[in-house]
Design a protein around this motif. Structure first.
Motif, PDB file in Angstrom:
ATOM      1  N   VAL A 130       0.712  -1.211   0.042  1.00  0.00           N
ATOM      2  CA  VAL A 130      -0.001   0.122   0.168  1.00  0.00           C
ATOM      3  C   VAL A 130       0.723   1.195  -0.103  1.00  0.00           C
ATOM      4  O   VAL A 130       0.398   2.167  -0.706  1.00  0.00           O
ATOM      5  N   MET A 131       1.898   1.264   0.826  1.00  0.00           N
ATOM      6  CA  MET A 131       2.746   2.447   0.845  1.00  0.00           C
ATOM      7  C   MET A 131       3.550   2.677  -0.418  1.00  0.00           C
ATOM      8  O   MET A 131       3.724   3.956  -0.765  1.00  0.00           O
ATOM      9  N   GLU A 132       3.804   1.707  -1.129  1.00  0.00           N
ATOM     10  CA  GLU A 132       4.545   2.018  -2.465  1.00  0.00           C
ATOM     11  C   GLU A 132       3.511   2.181  -3.620  1.00  0.00           C
ATOM     12  O   GLU A 132       4.239   2.173  -4.807  1.00  0.00           O
ATOM     13  N   THR A 133       2.254   1.572  -3.352  1.00  0.00           N
ATOM     14  CA  THR A 133       1.471   1.966  -4.658  1.00  0.00           C
ATOM     15  C   THR A 133       1.172   3.469  -4.748  1.00  0.00           C
ATOM     16  O   THR A 133       0.922   4.129  -3.694  1.00  0.00           O
ATOM     17  N   LYS A 134       1.446   3.949  -5.931  1.00  0.00           N
ATOM     18  CA  LYS A 134       1.285   5.263  -6.395  1.00  0.00           C
ATOM     19  C   LYS A 134      -0.305   5.661  -6.422  1.00  0.00           C
ATOM     20  O   LYS A 134      -1.192   4.792  -6.380  1.00  0.00           O
ATOM     21  N   PRO A 135      -0.450   6.831  -6.306  1.00  0.00           N
ATOM     22  CA  PRO A 135      -2.018   7.501  -5.977  1.00  0.00           C
ATOM     23  C   PRO A 135      -2.767   7.377  -7.161  1.00  0.00           C
ATOM     24  O   PRO A 135      -4.001   6.821  -6.940  1.00  0.00           O
ATOM     25  N   ASP A 136      -2.224   7.439  -8.420  1.00  0.00           N
ATOM     26  CA  ASP A 136      -3.124   7.114  -9.705  1.00  0.00           C
ATOM     27  C   ASP A 136      -3.674   5.699  -9.403  1.00  0.00           C
ATOM     28  O   ASP A 136      -4.569   5.235 -10.062  1.00  0.00           O
ATOM     29  N   LYS A 137      -2.812   4.533  -9.076  1.00  0.00           N
ATOM     30  CA  LYS A 137      -2.964   3.368  -9.177  1.00  0.00           C
ATOM     31  C   LYS A 137      -3.998   2.827  -7.938  1.00  0.00           C
ATOM     32  O   LYS A 137      -4.985   2.112  -8.200  1.00  0.00           O
ATOM     33  N   LEU A 138      -3.852   3.634  -6.969  1.00  0.00           N
ATOM     34  CA  LEU A 138      -4.912   3.427  -5.705  1.00  0.00           C
ATOM     35  C   LEU A 138      -6.440   4.238  -6.288  1.00  0.00           C
ATOM     36  O   LEU A 138      -7.183   3.428  -5.679  1.00  0.00           O
ATOM     37  N   ALA A 139      -6.244   5.021  -7.119  1.00  0.00           N
ATOM     38  CA  ALA A 139      -7.482   5.611  -7.726  1.00  0.00           C
ATOM     39  C   ALA A 139      -8.211   4.719  -8.731  1.00  0.00           C
ATOM     40  O   ALA A 139      -9.100   4.957  -9.132  1.00  0.00           O
ATOM     41  N   GLN A 140      -7.312   3.999  -9.226  1.00  0.00           N
ATOM     42  CA  GLN A 140      -7.809   3.129 -10.404  1.00  0.00           C
ATOM     43  C   GLN A 140      -9.183   2.011  -9.988  1.00  0.00           C
ATOM     44  O   GLN A 140      -9.408   1.664  -8.964  1.00  0.00           O
ATOM     45  N   MET A 141     -10.125   2.325 -10.966  1.00  0.00           N
ATOM     46  CA  MET A 141     -11.454   1.866 -10.659  1.00  0.00           C
ATOM     47  C   MET A 141     -11.167   0.139 -10.940  1.00  0.00           C
ATOM     48  O   MET A 141     -10.581  -0.236 -11.856  1.00  0.00           O
ATOM     49  N   GLU A 142     -12.002  -0.607 -10.061  1.00  0.00           N
ATOM     50  CA  GLU A 142     -11.873  -2.023 -10.143  1.00  0.00           C
ATOM     51  C   GLU A 142     -13.309  -2.707  -9.939  1.00  0.00           C
ATOM     52  O   GLU A 142     -14.119  -2.016  -8.932  1.00  0.00           O
ATOM     53  N   VAL A 143     -13.611  -3.720 -10.554  1.00  0.00           N
ATOM     54  CA  VAL A 143     -14.708  -4.226 -10.295  1.00  0.00           C
ATOM     55  C   VAL A 143     -14.678  -5.076  -8.928  1.00  0.00           C
ATOM     56  O   VAL A 143     -13.854  -5.716  -8.684  1.00  0.00           O
ATOM     57  N   TYR A 144     -15.956  -4.754  -8.446  1.00  0.00           N
ATOM     58  CA  TYR A 144     -16.063  -5.601  -7.068  1.00  0.00           C
ATOM     59  C   TYR A 144     -17.385  -5.674  -6.508  1.00  0.00           C
ATOM     60  O   TYR A 144     -18.307  -4.629  -6.466  1.00  0.00           O
ATOM     61  N   ALA A 145     -17.887  -6.772  -6.220  1.00  0.00           N
ATOM     62  CA  ALA A 145     -19.310  -7.138  -6.001  1.00  0.00           C
ATOM     63  C   ALA A 145     -20.678  -6.377  -6.753  1.00  0.00           C
ATOM     64  O   ALA A 145     -21.516  -5.638  -6.289  1.00  0.00           O
ATOM     65  N   GLY A 146     -19.886  -6.338  -8.087  1.00  0.00           N
ATOM     66  CA  GLY A 146     -21.109  -6.099  -9.079  1.00  0.00           C
ATOM     67  C   GLY A 146     -21.011  -4.491  -9.363  1.00  0.00           C
ATOM     68  O   GLY A 146     -21.901  -3.937 -10.003  1.00  0.00           O
ATOM     69  N   ASP A 147     -20.008  -3.857  -8.869  1.00  0.00           N
ATOM     70  CA  ASP A 147     -19.948  -2.240  -9.011  1.00  0.00           C
ATOM     71  C   ASP A 147     -18.474  -1.897  -9.311  1.00  0.00           C
ATOM     72  O   ASP A 147     -17.793  -2.950  -9.528  1.00  0.00           O
ATOM     73  N   LYS A 148     -18.153  -0.862  -9.547  1.00  0.00           N
ATOM     74  CA  LYS A 148     -16.706  -0.360  -9.624  1.00  0.00           C
ATOM     75  C   LYS A 148     -16.459   0.458  -8.409  1.00  0.00           C
ATOM     76  O   LYS A 148     -17.075   1.512  -8.222  1.00  0.00           O
ATOM     77  N   ILE A 149     -15.229   0.051  -8.195  1.00  0.00           N
ATOM     78  CA  ILE A 149     -14.796   0.956  -6.936  1.00  0.00           C
ATOM     79  C   ILE A 149     -13.431   1.027  -7.003  1.00  0.00           C
ATOM     80  O   ILE A 149     -12.531   0.571  -7.692  1.00  0.00           O
ATOM     81  N   PRO A 150     -12.757   2.333  -6.349  1.00  0.00           N
ATOM     82  CA  PRO A 150     -11.306   2.586  -6.528  1.00  0.00           C
ATOM     83  C   PRO A 150     -10.515   1.420  -5.584  1.00  0.00           C
ATOM     84  O   PRO A 150     -11.169   1.043  -4.691  1.00  0.00           O
ATOM     85  N   VAL A 151      -9.169   1.371  -6.112  1.00  0.00           N
ATOM     86  CA  VAL A 151      -8.485   0.185  -5.321  1.00  0.00           C
ATOM     87  C   VAL A 151      -8.358   0.661  -3.792  1.00  0.00           C
ATOM     88  O   VAL A 151      -8.412  -0.223  -3.106  1.00  0.00           O
ATOM     89  N   TRP A 152      -8.419   1.884  -3.558  1.00  0.00           N
ATOM     90  CA  TRP A 152      -8.278   2.177  -1.975  1.00  0.00           C
ATOM     91  C   TRP A 152      -9.398   1.468  -1.272  1.00  0.00           C
ATOM     92  O   TRP A 152      -9.177   1.366  -0.181  1.00  0.00           O
ATOM     93  N   ARG A 153     -10.560   1.896  -2.038  1.00  0.00           N
ATOM     94  CA  ARG A 153     -11.861   1.342  -1.155  1.00  0.00           C
ATOM     95  C   ARG A 153     -11.830  -0.232  -1.108  1.00  0.00           C
ATOM     96  O   ARG A 153     -12.129  -0.679  -0.061  1.00  0.00           O
TER      97      ARG A 153
END
Length: 186
Positions: A130-153
Motif C-alpha cells: 500500500v505504501m509503495e502504490t502510486k496514488p493513480d493506481k490507488l484511484a484505479q477503478m476495479e470491479v467489486y461486488a457487481g460495482d466499480k470502486i477505486p483500489v483504495w476502497r
C-alpha cells in the motif's frame, strides 16, 4: 461593499470552473491521507488479529463447528491467501504465496508459531504494498461486488473481509471455552 450582478456571476462562474481542479488536487491529498489512515488501521488490525489468534490453544487449531466450515487455522490462512490474491491480481503484482500454495499441505503443516510468523509477514507485505502504490493506481477503478470502486476502497473491503473471519475465530474461541479479549478498535 456593493457587488454588481455581473461581478457576482463572474465570481460564481470562476468558482464553478475551478472546482474540478480543486477536487482533483484534493483527491491526491486524500489518497496520501488514505495511506496514513490505512497504515494506522492496518497496524491495529494486526494487533487484534494476533491477540485473537494466540488465544486458541494449538491443539484446537483444526476445530470446526460443522464439517463444512473452515477450521480455526483456515480462517487465518484464508485471510492471507484471499487478500493477497485480490491485491496481486488487481495491482498486477507477483503473489508472494504462489510457491507456498503449490506445496501440498503447506498451510496444514505449520505450527502455531510458524502460522503466526506468516500472519505477521502477510500484514507487513500488505503495508509495504500500500505504501509503495502510486496514488493513480490507488484511484484505479476495479470491479467489486457487481460495482466499480477505486483500489483504495477495495483495500478497506479486504480488511472488512478479515474482520469477518476474525469474528468467526472469536466464535470458535467461545465454542472451545476461551473467553475472547475485549474489542480493540482503531
Amino acid at each position: 461593499m456593493n457587488i454588481s450582478r455581473k461581478n457576482a456571476l463572474k465570481s460564481l462562474f470562476g468558482t464553478l470552473i475551478g472546482l474540478p481542479a480543486l477536487a482533483k488536487s484534493d483527491d491526491k491529498k486524500d489518497l496520501l491521507g488514505f495511506k496514513d489512515e490505512f497504515s494506522a488501521a492496518w497496524k491495529s488490525s494486526l494487533d487484534y488479529t494476533l491477540k485473537i489468534f494466540n488465544q486458541m490453544p494449538e491443539d484446537k487449531f483444526e476445530f470446526k463447528y460443522t464439517p463444512e466450515s473452515f477450521s480455526f487455522r483456515t480462517q487465518f490462512v484464508h485471510c492471507i491467501t484471499f487478500t493477497t490474491s485480490q491485491i496481486c491480481g488487481r495491482l498486477n503484482l507477483p503473489n508472494p504465496y504462489d510457491e507456498k500454495e503449490k506445496q501440498n499441505g503447506y498451510w496444514a503443516k505449520l505450527s502455531k508459531t510458524e502460522l503466526e510468523a506468516e500472519l505477521k509477514g502477510f500484514y507487513a507485505w500488505v503495508e509495504k504494498t500500500v505504501m509503495e502504490t502510486k496514488p493513480d493506481k490507488l484511484a484505479q477503478m476495479e470491479v467489486y461486488a457487481g460495482d466499480k470502486i477505486p483500489v483504495w476502497r477495495l483495500l478497506y473491503a479486504l480488511e472488512n473481509h478479515i474482520i469477518h473471519h476474525r469474528g468467526q475465530a472469536i466464535c470458535y474461541l467461545r465454542l472451545n471455552g476461551v473467553t475472547p479479549i475485549g474489542y480493540i478498535g482503531w
